[in-house]
Design a protein around this motif. Structure first.
Motif, PDB file in Angstrom:
ATOM      1  N   UNK B 278      24.105  33.344  36.749  1.00 53.22           N
ATOM      2  CA  UNK B 278      23.452  32.615  35.669  1.00 53.22           C
ATOM      3  C   UNK B 278      23.373  33.447  34.393  1.00 53.22           C
ATOM      4  N   UNK B 281      26.602  33.822  32.568  1.00 54.82           N
ATOM      5  CA  UNK B 281      26.989  32.621  31.844  1.00 54.82           C
ATOM      6  C   UNK B 281      26.130  32.425  30.604  1.00 54.82           C
ATOM      7  N   UNK B 282      24.823  32.679  30.758  1.00 60.97           N
ATOM      8  CA  UNK B 282      23.937  32.522  29.607  1.00 60.97           C
ATOM      9  C   UNK B 282      24.368  33.426  28.466  1.00 60.97           C
ATOM     10  N   UNK B 283      24.786  34.622  28.821  1.00 57.67           N
ATOM     11  CA  UNK B 283      25.149  35.575  27.783  1.00 57.67           C
ATOM     12  C   UNK B 283      26.578  35.395  27.312  1.00 57.67           C
ATOM     13  N   UNK B 284      27.252  34.440  27.918  1.00 56.60           N
ATOM     14  CA  UNK B 284      28.611  34.175  27.487  1.00 56.60           C
ATOM     15  C   UNK B 284      29.566  35.319  27.767  1.00 56.60           C
ATOM     16  N   UNK B 286      32.654  37.023  29.116  1.00 58.20           N
ATOM     17  CA  UNK B 286      34.014  36.582  29.406  1.00 58.20           C
ATOM     18  C   UNK B 286      34.209  36.499  30.917  1.00 58.20           C
ATOM     19  N   UNK B 287      34.867  35.436  31.345  1.00 56.09           N
ATOM     20  CA  UNK B 287      34.851  35.161  32.782  1.00 56.09           C
ATOM     21  C   UNK B 287      35.571  36.231  33.595  1.00 56.09           C
ATOM     22  N   UNK B 288      36.582  36.863  33.019  1.00 52.50           N
ATOM     23  CA  UNK B 288      37.237  37.942  33.769  1.00 52.50           C
ATOM     24  C   UNK B 288      36.306  39.130  33.887  1.00 52.50           C
ATOM     25  N   UNK B 290      33.169  38.937  33.849  1.00 50.90           N
ATOM     26  CA  UNK B 290      32.145  38.543  34.826  1.00 50.90           C
ATOM     27  C   UNK B 290      32.504  38.999  36.226  1.00 50.90           C
ATOM     28  N   UNK B 291      33.748  38.756  36.588  1.00 50.43           N
ATOM     29  CA  UNK B 291      34.156  39.141  37.949  1.00 50.43           C
ATOM     30  C   UNK B 291      34.038  40.640  38.145  1.00 50.43           C
ATOM     31  N   UNK B 292      34.499  41.371  37.132  1.00 50.68           N
ATOM     32  CA  UNK B 292      34.427  42.830  37.239  1.00 50.68           C
ATOM     33  C   UNK B 292      32.967  43.243  37.404  1.00 50.68           C
ATOM     34  N   UNK B 294      30.375  41.482  38.319  1.00 51.02           N
ATOM     35  CA  UNK B 294      29.765  40.990  39.552  1.00 51.02           C
ATOM     36  C   UNK B 294      30.075  41.934  40.711  1.00 51.02           C
ATOM     37  N   UNK B 295      31.333  42.332  40.816  1.00 50.91           N
ATOM     38  CA  UNK B 295      31.705  43.289  41.864  1.00 50.91           C
ATOM     39  C   UNK B 295      30.886  44.560  41.750  1.00 50.91           C
ATOM     40  N   UNK B 296      30.777  45.069  40.535  1.00 55.71           N
ATOM     41  CA  UNK B 296      30.065  46.330  40.348  1.00 55.71           C
ATOM     42  C   UNK B 296      28.590  46.172  40.714  1.00 55.71           C
ATOM     43  N   UNK B 298      27.110  43.984  42.671  1.00 49.14           N
ATOM     44  CA  UNK B 298      26.889  43.811  44.107  1.00 49.14           C
ATOM     45  C   UNK B 298      26.969  45.165  44.810  1.00 49.14           C
TER      46      UNK B 298
END
Ligand SMILES: Nc1ncnc2c1ncn2[C@@H]1O[C@H](COP(=O)(O)OP(=O)(O)OP(=O)(O)O)[C@@H](O)[C@H]1O
Ligand SMILES: Nc1ncnc2c1ncn2[C@@H]1O[C@H](COP(=O)(O)OP(=O)(O)OP(=O)(O)O)[C@@H](O)[C@H]1O
Ligand SMILES: [Mg+2]
Ligand SMILES: [Mg+2]
Lengths: 311, 333, 488, 333
Positions: B278, B281-284, B286-288, B290-292, B294-296, B298
């Motif tokens: 969330x 996405x709120x902070x806009x 970049x989706x790529x 984001x993945x990087x 998110x991995x970090x 987690x």
């Protein structure tokens, strides 16, 4: 379920310092066309000066895409452009946008919802222009294979429908040897084609719902003399397809121009936000020109200009 | 003394501390985060994944796993919709989803307990077969016109979205099972030391069946919620949701070595991931990127959790007066 | 209770062959036999964990079938298994009630009752723990005591104890024996399995000997003596239990100076000389294992020096000490010893890979020869070199692990509880091996909680208490009383 | 006696027997299957998956896992192509791929060995991050105009396609590592009982680093072959390849409980899956049905393999006291 159309009370917002905030919800950033479109959207919005764009990624997942729509509504964007992953699946959420009085444009594909506008590249049309050529070019009693996108995908379904109505129904002599899903992927299409070559020996044409898969099939028979004259049809007009057409390996493709789509979306949104047009009046289609060896050079030039083709 | 109490506290509640920290950071970096609407959105978005995470938690605690849950969800969902469409009964639709979830997981259980197939491979096979079946059944096409069926995923109970209501109910049920039933407790024994469980008279095989069946029920419910929320029967939906469920439960402290894990931890894991998605996405972001990120994040969350837990557990032999400066010794492990 | 004609085969072994066996009410019946004689198997059949291939169990002369441990419990049979059946990640209270959690009339677990009864137990047994403490934080001996309490608390009529004393201290043994006496008074029958003959003779009313899965003989304890039991067990007479020989003692090989590890042990000073067997006595939890683990490089130490052959060495990991020819056999065979699913050959050669893999190639012939040589020397009994080590009896596993270290030709061999759970025959062979080693000019350090074997085998004994060395006795000072005085 | 010899034989070679049976069935049901061209085709198709399977095998034997390999392959592949395109040197391209594979796996190894993060979660985090990085780097677009770079994936050495040549070389190297090096031998010990391995003088941490690094090298090579074979740099290619690799190695007899597995078994597993995919395409089986059938056959193959082994060792493994708690750790890690 009715969608109330949004009246323009935008004028009050227009003098906000940072301009209009627009959200673009992309279908999937992993899908190379969607990624390209997102890029072009960003670029086109930047040029306007008074609108800013945030791009979100639906990750090819309806639940994610719906969630993002909800988030965007909650976070007060001035306008939302939705590239649906699945029109039907996003419909209730697009209705929520309308109910929240936020102007909404659906694009690539169009989602039929009262109160929204749309800018689309019609998938049926994109395939149809290929069919017209194929009717002439594919020889009598030809044996063909068909490559589809992911199951249930709107574009794949529509393009396949065009091939059925505009080609196969008219050419009962043509035999479909095999038909399978390669999920828009080059590598999956390549492996399927390799196996089909073993199983069927001779294939006259590959009919693919996108260029990636067509390129995969071509790759599989590239060095095989028997397939020198194989035809291949795709959709999208990717840089790779243009190169293949230039080399004479691919027959044709229907262009779906991300540049045009982005431009039209941007203009439409700008018109709506500045009160020039009502959102419901937006109903545009980008043209779907057929790319063949005759006109491929101009498209190669286009890709050279945007850097996707080098030298 | 106080010091060690604080450490105990951190050790026991580390994941909740991480969650709260994250919540605070999110609230600071983005104004919209704290709005009621946004928080309800987050809850709704993470509900399906969290329900699946509970199923995975039961399994992982008992030393099992389910890689098929995304596919089973899809199969249960499309069959449920088909049943609803042909009978017009929401109840029938709901029950069919559960029946399908249970049937698939019953097969998983047979393979695992009676044929000694590793749970990983048995459920991977089910992943393929169930997905194939869902696609075959629908011919790869999405089922449309769900009408009232959307009530499960899009309705509200007062201000609370239905999926969240389901998630709350299932959280309570799972919590109750894990803490107040013999069955729940026996899962910890099975995963912690299967031999001891058998020798203590716990019917390990039967319990494994029950776990998979519960997991199947959850998968069925998740199928209904998912399809109803997206307003279509998507045979291709929920791909990879097994990983989402597993991630939530592992981030929440469940251990793959079995015997460890709590309902509330899993819920916290689900929220950590939900907040993460969330806020980015709120902070806009970049989706790529984001993945990087998110991995970090987690990885970092798990590192923090594990670090705080590892701090303890070296035994103390020397008499107290011999080590006034107080213990602490890098555990030999 | 009586069993008759019990047969049980595992793939490749006939574990029980027409076994008959009867226990009188209110007596202690000891079951003796070498490792792998089938004692545990028989007990597991009685407890419903295994199913017999044929044969019959009678309770009060009524034939019964026991298909699982729940049923055994319903028949009043309780068992303390040889391999402790606890769940390390679970609390004390849950382990106590494992598989029999009480429920309320609503079907949910009655946690109040669990807590109440656990507190009651812990108080009765003087165990200083909280009911919600995880079992993995307890010492092995306390875990064992909990297992015993658990079995007894069931109001069972028959209590099976499979080597209950292998991991508890002498004081706790006394507690256990007190309980056994109480149970006897209540008319409970006890089946008692142990490799410690002194215990057997102290408490048994009857003794049955099992050899190669067959019942050899049953005798009242009063009518039979130690030598006779041993002879029945191993099938031959054994006259000398401790094959100790006088060896000339030379210069120090291993010297430890001021070794310490914060919170665990401190001021450890000792040396072990060429040709010497040095013993380490102490109560359980005295820190002997930790000290030896540090010397062997398994745990870190913060201060002090380790000298080998007079030269100071740094030991940070196990390979460092192996390079110094110092090796150690762990007391915890399961955790730090065997690799269960791998073959006996691989288990034996794992620390000597440099001897079988060289010149860029693996030399299977060399491996086979090398391993076979030591296996023969140590009389390892195994169906083949490819058998998974988990299929071997405890004694044979221990010999394989010893062979592993012999392959390295060590100068210092540290043995931590080398005879735990091992039968008299195998014990004897381990003692003999120790003797052979010191005759070759090596040195052996033996950590043991069995005072008789320390006294029987050692040249000198250090005693540890609470992480410190509290005494050192030379041969003429050896006695159980003196050792215990330093240990407490 | 003879009987038990036969049983021993079946036990030891069950997976090869299954492979041969499958080969024969394929040859019977479809005429094209046995053609040299088709067999070469199959070999080429399974080569990338099998190379990845060797990496997973090393890991699983040692009790580890890698869920990031598909993403790492993609990242290594696109960076490799970019390096080639900007230097024009095939060697540089090749080395960059390997460097990227190694770097990602070095991070995996740090998380797993130094921060005690479960391998499952550490590599799942890497899966996300590496994929995000590949997409970010290429901006989601396929890299085109690979020119000579295609030699790795499309070239031939005599009649043998290059990917197959690579697979053969890597098979030999893996086999050599597993049987003729101390490192390989110690992997079995580490996975079989880590505590015992440490106490036997094996440097477990270092070995875990080496395993991940080898896995990284294989992933890098696979990246080159994959991209070069499809003649494009696909940042979203090879999604889910970790599961393909794991499936091949598990079908080939590697066990999730660690300590068990062979190079040749994995190769056989790779071929079983390769034949399966190929024969179904040759026969024109509907792609949905393909998935159903694939799931069933994989489950059956594993059941058959386990059944034949159960006759002997497996029972010992399951029943022996010493191992009770090890067993059924299966699912995890
Ligand atoms: N589950 C099993 N699978 C295969 N063989 C087994 C199993 N359990 C026991 N055995 C074998 O059966 C025989 C008897 O074993 P058992 O454990 O009953 O011996 P024991 O007398 O209790 O020995 P110990 O004194 O070492 O405890 C041994 O040869 C052992 O290897
Ligand atoms: N580092 C460790 N990690 C896990 N278990 C251990 C460790 N060290 C010892 N143990 C286990 O704890 C058990 C109990 O050890 P205990 O507390 O009796 O200490 P000890 O130092 O071994 O005492 P002793 O003087 O009897 O050797 C041992 O049997 C061993 O299995
Ligand atoms: Mg025994
Ligand atoms: Mg000890």
């Amino acid at each position: 379920v009715g969608c109330s159309s949004s009246d323009s009370k935008k004028d009050s917002k227009s003098d906000k310092k940072d301009g209009y905030k627009v959200a673009y919800i992309a279908r999937a950033q992993e899908d190379s066309f969607a990624a390209w479109l997102a890029d072009e959207m960003r670029a086109a919005f930047k040029k306007t000066g008074d609108m800013s764009l945030e791009v979100f990624d639906g990750e090819a997942n309806d639940e994610k895409e719906n969630s993002i729509i909800e988030n965007c509504i909650a976070n007060g964007y001035d306008g939302i452009i939705v590239q649906a992953n699945n029109g039907e699946a996003q419909l209730p959420y697009i209705q929520q946008i309308v109910e929240a009085d936020i102007p909404c444009i659906t694009t690539n594909p169009r989602v039929e919802c009262e109160g929204t506008g749309s800018v689309d590249a019609d998938p049926y049309e994109q395939a149809k222009v290929n069919c017209e050529l194929a009717l002439k070019k594919i020889p009598k009693n030809a044996k063909v294979v068909v490559l589809q996108g992911p199951a249930g995908n709107f574009h794949s379904t529509k393009r396949r429908e065009a091939w059925k109505k505009e080609f196969f129904d008219k050419r009962s002599d043509v035999k479909i040897l095999a038909e399978d899903i390669a999920n828009w992927n080059k590598d999956e299409a390549m492996q399927l084609m390799e196996d089909w070559v073993q199983a069927y020996g001779k294939i006259d044409a590959v009919i693919s719902m996108n260029d990636n898969m067509a390129a995969g099939a071509i790759e599989a028979v590239k060095d095989n003399a028997k397939y020198k004259n194989m035809q291949a049809y795709g959709v999208d007009g990717t840089a790779e397809a243009c190169l293949l057409i230039k080399e004479g390996k691919m027959t044709s493709t229907g262009l779906q121009s991300a540049i045009d789509l982005a431009k039209m979306n941007t203009e439409a949104m700008h018109d709506v936000l500045t009160g020039k047009k009502k959102v419901t009046d937006i109903n545009d289609n980008v043209p779907a020109p057929l790319i063949t060896s005759d006109n491929v050079d101009e498209y190669i030039q286009m890709y050279k200009d945007n850097g996707q083709i080098k030298e | 003394m106080k010091n060690s109490k604080a450490r105990d506290f951190i050790h026991k509640f580390s994941i909740y501390i991480i969650l709260v920290a994250m919540f605070i950071i999110c609230a600071i970096v983005n104004d919209n985060f704290l709005s009621a609407r946004n928080l309800i959105n987050v809850a709704r978005q993470l509900s399906v994944g969290t329900i699946l995470a509970y199923g995975e938690m039961l399994l992982v605690i008992a030393g099992l796993i389910d890689l098929s849950v995304g596919s089973v969800l899809a199969l249960a969902g499309v069959l449920s919709i088909a049943a609803y469409q042909s009978t017009g009964s929401l109840l029938v639709g709901f029950l069919v989803a559960i029946a399908v979830g249970v049937a698939c997981n019953f097969i998983n259980a047979i393979l695992v307990t009676h044929f000694d197939v590793p749970a990983f491979i048995a459920t991977l096979a089910m992943q393929m077969s169930a997905r194939g079946a869902a696609l075959r059944f629908t011919n790869g096409q999405n089922l449309l016109q769900l009408k009232d069926y959307t009530v499960f995923g899009q309705g509200n109970l007062g201000p609370i979205p239905m999926p969240v209501v389901f998630m709350i109910i299932i959280t309570i049920i799972t919590w109750y099972i894990m803490t107040h039933t013999r069955f729940g407790r026996s899962l910890y024994a099975i995963g912690g030391n299967e031999g001891a469980a058998i020798a203590s008279g716990i019917n390990v095989k039967r319990n494994k069946y029950i776990i998979y069946i519960i997991n199947g029920i959850f998968a069925g419910i998740a199928g209904v919620l998912f399809m109803s929320r997206v307003n279509a029967g998507l045979p291709n939906g929920a791909v990879g949701y097994e990983m989402e469920g597993l991630t939530a439960t592992i981030v929440g402290g469940t251990s793959f070595s079995g015997g460890v894990g709590t309902t509330m931890g899993t819920l916290a894991g689900g929220f950590i991931i939900g907040f993460l998605n969330n806020i980015m996405n709120l902070m806009g972001v970049d989706s790529y990127v984001q993945q990087i990120v998110k991995g970090i994040i987690i990885a970092l969350a798990v590192v923090a959790d594990i670090r705080s837990k590892n701090k303890k557990t070296q035994k103390v032999i020397l008499a107290a007066d011999d080590n006034d400066d107080k213990k602490e010794k890098a555990a030999a492990k | 209770m009586r069993v008759s004609g019990i047969n049980k085969s595992f793939p490749g072994v006939k574990a029980l062959d027409n076994v008959n066996f009867a226990v009188r009410k209110g007596t202690v019946h000891a079951l003796c036999g070498e490792n792998g004689a089938g004692k545990s198997t028989l007990m597991k059949i009685i407890n419903g964990i295994y199913k017999a291939d044929s044969g019959q169990i009678f309770l009060d002369e009524k034939p019964v079938t026991i298909k699982d441990p729940i049923q055994a419990r319903d028949y009043g049979i309780a068992m303390i298994a040889q391999e402790l059946n606890y769940v390390p990640e679970m609390s004390i209270e849950e382990n106590l009630f494992l598989g029999r959690l009480p429920v309320t009339k609503f079907g949910n677990v009655d946690w109040k009752r669990v807590r109440r009864e656990t507190i009651e137990f812990l108080r009765q047994e003087n165990l200083p723990y909280k009911p919600d403490q995880k079992l993995k934080t307890l010492t092995v001996s306390d875990i064992q005591m909990l297992e015993i309490i658990k079995a007894i608390s069931n109001n069972a009529q028959i209590v099976i104890m499979d080597e209950p004393t292998s991991a508890i201290t002498n004081r706790e043994v006394e507690v256990l024996f007190g309980k056994i006496a109480e149970l006897k008074k209540k008319g409970v029958s006890i089946i008692y399995i142990s490799h410690k003959m002194e215990e057997v003779f102290r408490i048994a009313d009857d003794i049955t000997v099992l050899r190669d899965g067959k019942t050899v003989e049953t005798h009242p304890a009063s009518e039979i003596d130690l030598d006779k039991v041993i002879a029945l067990m191993v099938g031959r007479k054994m006259d000398n239990v401790y094959p100790k020989e006088e060896v000339e003692i030379g210069e120090p090989i291993l010297e430890i100076e001021g070794l310490g590890s914060k919170g665990v042990f401190k001021d450890i000073n000792f040396k072990a000389n060429k040709g010497e067997i040095v013993g380490f006595a102490g109560l359980m939890g005295a820190g002997r294992t930790e000290t030896m683990r540090a010397i062997f490089g398994l745990d870190p130490y913060d201060e002090g020096k380790i000298k080998v052959h007079g030269k100071e060495v740094t030991i940070k990991k196990v390979s460092d000490s192996i390079a110094q020819k110092v090796v150690m056999l762990s007391e915890d065979r399961r955790r730090y010893g065997i690799i269960p699913i791998r073959s006996v050959m691989e288990n034996a050669s794992i620390s000597s890979l440099d001897k079988i893999i060289y010149g860029g190639r693996w030399h299977p012939k060399v491996e086979k020869e090398l391993v076979s040589k030591y296996f023969e020397k140590m009389h390892v009994k195994t169906p083949s070199l490819e058998t998974a080590i988990q299929g071997l009896s405890g004694g044979n596993q221990q010999k394989v692990l010893l062979a592993k270290w012999m392959l390295r030709d060590p100068d210092v061999l540290i043995l931590d509880e080398p005879t735990r759970g091992i039968d008299v025959g195998a014990k004897f062979e381990i003692y003999r091996l120790m003797t052979d080693l010191v005759k070759e000019g090596k040195t052996v350090i033996m950590v043991s909680s069995e005072l008789p074997e320390l006294i029987g085998m050692c040249d000198r004994i250090y005693i540890m208490n609470k992480g410190r060395i509290t005494g050192c006795l030379s041969k003429d000072e050896f006695s159980q009383e003196t050792i215990m005085r330093y240990a407490m």
